[in-house]
Design a protein around this motif. Structure first.
Motif, PDB file in Angstrom:
ATOM      1  N   ASN D  35       7.443  23.953 -33.996  1.00 58.66           N
ATOM      2  CA  ASN D  35       8.461  24.806 -34.638  1.00 58.66           C
ATOM      3  C   ASN D  35       7.956  26.224 -34.846  1.00 58.66           C
ATOM      4  N   TYR D  36       6.678  26.323 -35.179  1.00 55.93           N
ATOM      5  CA  TYR D  36       6.067  27.644 -35.353  1.00 55.93           C
ATOM      6  C   TYR D  36       6.135  28.433 -34.053  1.00 55.93           C
ATOM      7  N   LEU D  37       5.819  27.745 -32.929  1.00 52.00           N
ATOM      8  CA  LEU D  37       5.838  28.442 -31.629  1.00 52.00           C
ATOM      9  C   LEU D  37       7.248  28.891 -31.264  1.00 52.00           C
ATOM     10  N   ILE D  38       8.231  28.028 -31.541  1.00 55.90           N
ATOM     11  CA  ILE D  38       9.631  28.383 -31.251  1.00 55.90           C
ATOM     12  C   ILE D  38      10.040  29.603 -32.081  1.00 55.90           C
ATOM     13  N   SER D  39       9.587  29.654 -33.327  1.00 54.28           N
ATOM     14  CA  SER D  39       9.944  30.784 -34.193  1.00 54.28           C
ATOM     15  C   SER D  39       9.352  32.090 -33.665  1.00 54.28           C
ATOM     16  N   LYS D  40       8.182  32.001 -33.034  1.00 54.82           N
ATOM     17  CA  LYS D  40       7.544  33.199 -32.473  1.00 54.82           C
ATOM     18  C   LYS D  40       8.189  33.605 -31.138  1.00 54.82           C
ATOM     19  N   ASP D  41       8.579  32.578 -30.324  1.00 51.45           N
ATOM     20  CA  ASP D  41       9.158  32.868 -28.999  1.00 51.45           C
ATOM     21  C   ASP D  41      10.114  31.740 -28.620  1.00 51.45           C
ATOM     22  N   PRO D  42      11.416  32.020 -28.614  1.00 46.95           N
ATOM     23  CA  PRO D  42      12.422  30.973 -28.393  1.00 46.95           C
ATOM     24  C   PRO D  42      12.290  30.253 -27.054  1.00 46.95           C
ATOM     25  N   VAL D  43      11.555  30.841 -26.114  1.00 46.79           N
ATOM     26  CA  VAL D  43      11.387  30.190 -24.824  1.00 46.79           C
ATOM     27  C   VAL D  43      10.705  28.820 -24.985  1.00 46.79           C
ATOM     28  N   PHE D  44       9.933  28.654 -26.039  1.00 41.21           N
ATOM     29  CA  PHE D  44       9.273  27.370 -26.277  1.00 41.21           C
ATOM     30  C   PHE D  44      10.277  26.244 -26.516  1.00 41.21           C
ATOM     31  N   GLN D  45      11.457  26.613 -27.055  1.00 42.33           N
ATOM     32  CA  GLN D  45      12.505  25.601 -27.269  1.00 42.33           C
ATOM     33  C   GLN D  45      12.795  24.878 -25.951  1.00 42.33           C
ATOM     34  N   GLU D  46      12.922  25.629 -24.879  1.00 39.76           N
ATOM     35  CA  GLU D  46      13.238  25.086 -23.557  1.00 39.76           C
ATOM     36  C   GLU D  46      12.126  24.158 -23.059  1.00 39.76           C
ATOM     37  N   ILE D  47      10.896  24.574 -23.303  1.00 38.20           N
ATOM     38  CA  ILE D  47       9.748  23.750 -22.884  1.00 38.20           C
ATOM     39  C   ILE D  47       9.731  22.433 -23.663  1.00 38.20           C
ATOM     40  N   PHE D  48       9.884  22.534 -24.986  1.00 43.18           N
ATOM     41  CA  PHE D  48       9.792  21.323 -25.812  1.00 43.18           C
ATOM     42  C   PHE D  48      10.992  20.399 -25.598  1.00 43.18           C
ATOM     43  N   ASP D  49      12.114  20.957 -25.142  1.00 47.41           N
ATOM     44  CA  ASP D  49      13.292  20.126 -24.848  1.00 47.41           C
ATOM     45  C   ASP D  49      13.121  19.329 -23.554  1.00 47.41           C
ATOM     46  N   ASP D  50      12.178  19.740 -22.707  1.00 41.63           N
ATOM     47  CA  ASP D  50      11.977  19.062 -21.412  1.00 41.63           C
ATOM     48  C   ASP D  50      11.134  17.811 -21.629  1.00 41.63           C
ATOM     49  N   LYS D  51      11.791  16.650 -21.503  1.00 45.26           N
ATOM     50  CA  LYS D  51      11.124  15.377 -21.831  1.00 45.26           C
ATOM     51  C   LYS D  51      10.004  15.029 -20.842  1.00 45.26           C
ATOM     52  N   SER D  52       9.954  15.736 -19.713  1.00 43.71           N
ATOM     53  CA  SER D  52       8.908  15.406 -18.734  1.00 43.71           C
ATOM     54  C   SER D  52       7.583  16.120 -19.051  1.00 43.71           C
ATOM     55  N   VAL D  53       7.628  17.066 -19.986  1.00 42.77           N
ATOM     56  CA  VAL D  53       6.392  17.790 -20.339  1.00 42.77           C
ATOM     57  C   VAL D  53       5.515  16.907 -21.235  1.00 42.77           C
ATOM     58  N   LYS D  54       4.207  16.885 -20.902  1.00 41.79           N
ATOM     59  CA  LYS D  54       3.251  16.123 -21.705  1.00 41.79           C
ATOM     60  C   LYS D  54       2.321  17.069 -22.449  1.00 41.79           C
ATOM     61  N   TYR D  55       1.787  16.591 -23.577  1.00 45.17           N
ATOM     62  CA  TYR D  55       0.928  17.420 -24.424  1.00 45.17           C
ATOM     63  C   TYR D  55      -0.415  16.734 -24.571  1.00 45.17           C
ATOM     64  N   PHE D  56      -1.461  17.435 -24.195  1.00 48.98           N
ATOM     65  CA  PHE D  56      -2.814  16.891 -24.316  1.00 48.98           C
ATOM     66  C   PHE D  56      -3.586  17.700 -25.344  1.00 48.98           C
ATOM     67  N   LEU D  57      -4.104  16.999 -26.360  1.00 46.70           N
ATOM     68  CA  LEU D  57      -4.916  17.644 -27.383  1.00 46.70           C
ATOM     69  C   LEU D  57      -6.367  17.274 -27.116  1.00 46.70           C
ATOM     70  N   ASN D  58      -7.180  18.253 -26.803  1.00 47.60           N
ATOM     71  CA  ASN D  58      -8.594  18.011 -26.482  1.00 47.60           C
ATOM     72  C   ASN D  58      -8.730  16.888 -25.445  1.00 47.60           C
ATOM     73  N   LEU D  59      -7.952  16.987 -24.396  1.00 53.33           N
ATOM     74  CA  LEU D  59      -7.993  16.102 -23.215  1.00 53.33           C
ATOM     75  C   LEU D  59      -7.371  14.719 -23.431  1.00 53.33           C
ATOM     76  N   THR D  60      -6.782  14.486 -24.622  1.00 53.30           N
ATOM     77  CA  THR D  60      -6.140  13.194 -24.870  1.00 53.30           C
ATOM     78  C   THR D  60      -4.652  13.412 -25.145  1.00 53.30           C
ATOM     79  N   GLU D  61      -3.819  12.574 -24.501  1.00 48.61           N
ATOM     80  CA  GLU D  61      -2.386  12.774 -24.643  1.00 48.61           C
ATOM     81  C   GLU D  61      -1.940  12.504 -26.079  1.00 48.61           C
ATOM     82  N   ILE D  62      -1.082  13.370 -26.587  1.00 46.71           N
ATOM     83  CA  ILE D  62      -0.547  13.207 -27.950  1.00 46.71           C
ATOM     84  C   ILE D  62       0.577  12.189 -27.914  1.00 46.71           C
TER      85      ILE D  62
END
Lengths: 84, 153, 153, 84
Positions: D35-62
């Motif tokens: 939410n913080y990233l979306i507030s800084k740049d709305p383009v992140f909304q589009e990225i986070f809405d894409d269900k195919s995107v994966k998030y890795f924190l320190n090389l491990t999937e969240i």
């Protein structure tokens, strides 16, 4: 007429040669030819008794014992293959 | 592209023979001389490969045609060596080339499976005392070939 | 043996890295840059490969371990290139080494199938006007992976 | 605390950069961070809405949106992979 015999693998080792040239007076069936070979050398009995041995006449597998052999034919005696 | 030869071969050189930018996928099978025990349980020091060359070439040509007609392949190369080979040496190479990997991989396996039971090559184990022992065909190879029955006419 | 590199590789050199006379069978998968159409139907002149290297190395290591523990393999080598590649150039090489061919062939296919959907590489098509177009993942690759579900835990 | 963001494939192209260093005053959950990233740049909304995107924190999937991000963490945003 002439028939060339070709021997491979354990058949070649058993006969201690890789080929033979057989001279005959007339055309002959494959079945008669086998009996002729056994009469000349009984070791052929053992080869012909082995159901895994295949016979190729001029590069085509023989599927009929009554097939006629003709002058210049090449008959190969092939144990199961082990390439690759 | 079918070769029966005494000579060793280089994988990259052979790859270049079948390589084209219409292909995206190549499957290779490479068979080599494995350090093995002979049927009399002695260590082998190499193999000797015998061949009925005219017949083997015709049989390989038939297998290659079947592979090309049964899968979407752009190329298929088969090399088989004959004569005396030391432990570790290359014996046989199959390369299949296709736009997509599944065709290349399946066809390559079909070719080597077929070659093992249908082509006029025979192996001998070379033992330490310079004796030769005939290598016998494996039943497993015949059984494995059954899996292609429904795919190949 | 896992490598991520900008450099081209030689098949015989890589084969020597995994070669041993305890192996009799090697299966190779080689992926190359195929002359293709971009999503906008333009001819491509090459690809650009991007990678999250730390993650990709960890993912490749995991796939390699699964292959080694699920099949009787003696070795498994994976090389993946990154950066700009021309049409026809090598992208990826998998080599599996085993005593017998079925293990080598199956494991090699598992590795490339897994790599296609589970490792942090991304392709771009390079077009004539120097434009880059993102290549999209194929559903087919995800579906194909299902076939390994019963074999791999 | 600092969080490093890494962008790949179309996300990198869309954002026109390969990484970001975000400074925050306190630890934050992954959900709050999005939410913080979306507030800084709305383009992140589009990225986070894409269900195919994966998030890795320190090389491990969240796999849990409530996971806490800590100082020095590396968070990677990954579109579906297309190697091989």
């Amino acid at each position: 007429m002439n028939i060339t015999l070709k021997y491979f693998s354990w058949i070649r080792v058993k006969l201690k040669k890789s080929h033979d040239l057989i001279e005959l007076n007339q055309t002959i069936s494959f079945k008669e030819f086998k009996n002729y070979l056994i009469s000349k050398d009984p070791v052929f009995q053992e080869i012909f008794d082995d159901k895994s041995v295949k016979y190729f006449l001029n590069l085509t597998e023989i599927d009929d014992d009554d097939q006629t052999l003709n002058n210049g034919d090449i008959l190969a005696l092939l144990p199961p293959v082990t390439g690759g | 592209m079918i070769k029966i030869t005494n000579d060793n071969f280089d994988l990259d050189t052979e790859f270049k023979c079948v390589s084209s930018d219409t292909n995206g996928a190549y499957s290779f099978f490479l068979g080599t001389v494995r350090s093995d025990l002979s049927s009399s349980n002695k260590k082998i020091k190499g193999i000797y490969l015998e061949c009925y060359e005219e017949l083997a070439l015709a049989q390989l040509k038939k297998i290659r045609s079947k592979a090309l007609s049964s899968w979407k392949l752009n190329e298929c190369l088969i090399i088989h060596r004959i004569g005396k080979l030391d432990l570790g040496e290359k014996i046989v190479l199959v390369i299949t080339a296709s736009s997509h990997r599944t065709n290349a991989i399946e066809a390559c396996e079909f070719v080597i499976d077929s070659l093992k039971i249908d082509v006029a090559f025979w192996k001998f184990h070379l033992l330490d005392n310079d004796e030769k022992e005939t290598v016998l065909q494996k039943n497993l190879d015949n059984e494995k070939m059954l899996k292609w029955k429904d795919i190949i006419n």
